[in-house]
Design a protein around this motif. Structure first.
Motif, short mmCIF file in Angstrom:
data_model
loop_
_atom_site.label_atom_id
_atom_site.label_comp_id
_atom_site.label_asym_id
_atom_site.label_seq_id
_atom_site.Cartn_x
_atom_site.Cartn_y
_atom_site.Cartn_z
N GLN A 1 0.43 9.10 -11.01
CA GLN A 1 -0.13 10.12 -10.84
C GLN A 1 0.98 11.34 -10.35
O GLN A 1 1.63 11.82 -10.22
N GLU B 1 0.52 6.75 -6.11
CA GLU B 1 0.85 5.56 -7.49
C GLU B 1 1.14 6.10 -8.33
O GLU B 1 1.39 7.26 -9.01
N GLN C 1 5.18 10.25 -15.39
CA GLN C 1 5.33 10.51 -14.33
C GLN C 1 4.95 11.53 -14.12
O GLN C 1 6.60 12.41 -14.44
N PHE D 1 7.42 6.28 -5.27
CA PHE D 1 6.25 5.20 -4.99
C PHE D 1 6.84 3.85 -4.82
O PHE D 1 7.91 3.01 -5.18
N GLN E 1 0.90 -1.13 -0.21
CA GLN E 1 -0.10 0.09 -0.23
C GLN E 1 0.87 0.98 -0.05
O GLN E 1 2.25 1.66 0.43
N SER E 2 0.87 2.35 -1.28
CA SER E 2 1.57 3.35 -0.60
C SER E 2 0.91 4.42 -1.00
O SER E 2 -0.78 4.44 -1.61
#
Length: 177
Positions: A49, A46, A79, A65, A42-43
Motif C-alpha cells: 500500500q 498493508e 512498496q 508493516f 492486524q496492522s
C-alpha cells in the motif's frame, strides 16, 4: 471348546473400539488434522500500500508493516513510500529499512530508490535539502536479502525509519554524512 462369558464379550468389544479409535487418532495426527497454523495479525498498513510520511520539523518517524515469512530470499516486494516536508523550513532527509524477527534480531533491507538518494552504511540520504511543502519518493520496492531465510510459519515486521534535520544545521557534523 470353551464358551466365552458375557463379561468377556464386553471386554473384547471395548478393546476393539479402543484399537479402532487409536488407529483413527494416529492417522489424523500423522496427516496433520489436529494441527493448524492461523495468524491473525492486524496492522493499519498493508505491505504494498502507498504510504506518505509527513515530516514536520527536525524529527524521526517510523512506519511498520507485517509480512509472512513465506517470501523467498531476494524477492522484491512492491512498496511505495513518499516523504513530504510539512515544516516551515527546508529539511535534510535520511531513511533506512529494517526487518525485525521473532528472535528480536534486526536485519537491513535493500530499498528501490531513485537517483537522488545515496546509500551510506544502513541509511539512505537524500542528496539535497527537501524544500518546504515538497514531496519525494523514497521507495518503489523493498527487497529481501539473498542470504536471509524466513520461517513461513512466522510473521515479520518491516520498519521504515525516516529522520529529518533542519537544513540550517550541519548534517555532516550531526549525521556524519
Amino acid at each position: 471348546m470353551r464358551k466365552i462369558s458375557k463379561s468377556t464379550y464386553g471386554f473384547i468389544f471395548a478393546i476393539v473400539v479402543l484399537v479402532i479409535l487409536l488407529g483413527i487418532s494416529l492417522y489424523l495426527g500423522i496427516s496433520g488434522w489436529f494441527f493448524s497454523n492461523v495468524t491473525s495479525l492486524q496492522s493499519d498498513l498493508e505491505l504494498g500500500q502507498t504510504v506518505n510520511i509527513s515530516m514536520q520539523k527536525t524529527e524521526s518517524k517510523a512506519v511498520s508493516f507485517t509480512f509472512p515469512g513465506s517470501y523467498l530470499p531476494g524477492q522484491k516486494l512492491p512498496q511505495y513510500i513518499n516523504i513530504t516536508n510539512n515544516a516551515d523550513t527546508d529539511l535534510y532527509i535520511r531513511a533506512k529499512a529494517v526487518v525485525f524477527s521473532h528472535e528480536q534480531s534486526e536485519t537491513n533491507l535493500e530499498v528501490g530508490i531513485s537517483d537522488h538518494w545515496t546509500q551510506e552504511n544502513e541509511y539512505y540520504y537524500f542528496d539535497e535539502p527537501l524544500l518546504q511543502s515538497n514531496k519525494i519518493a523514497f521507495a518503489t520496492y523493498i527487497k529481501l536479502l539473498d542470504d536471509e531465510y524466513y520461517n513461513s510459519n512466522k510473521s515479520y515486521v518491516v520498519t521504515i525509519i525516516v529522520e529529518a534535520l533542519d537544513a540550517s544545521l550541519d548534517k555532516t557534523e550531526i549525521w556524519g554524512y
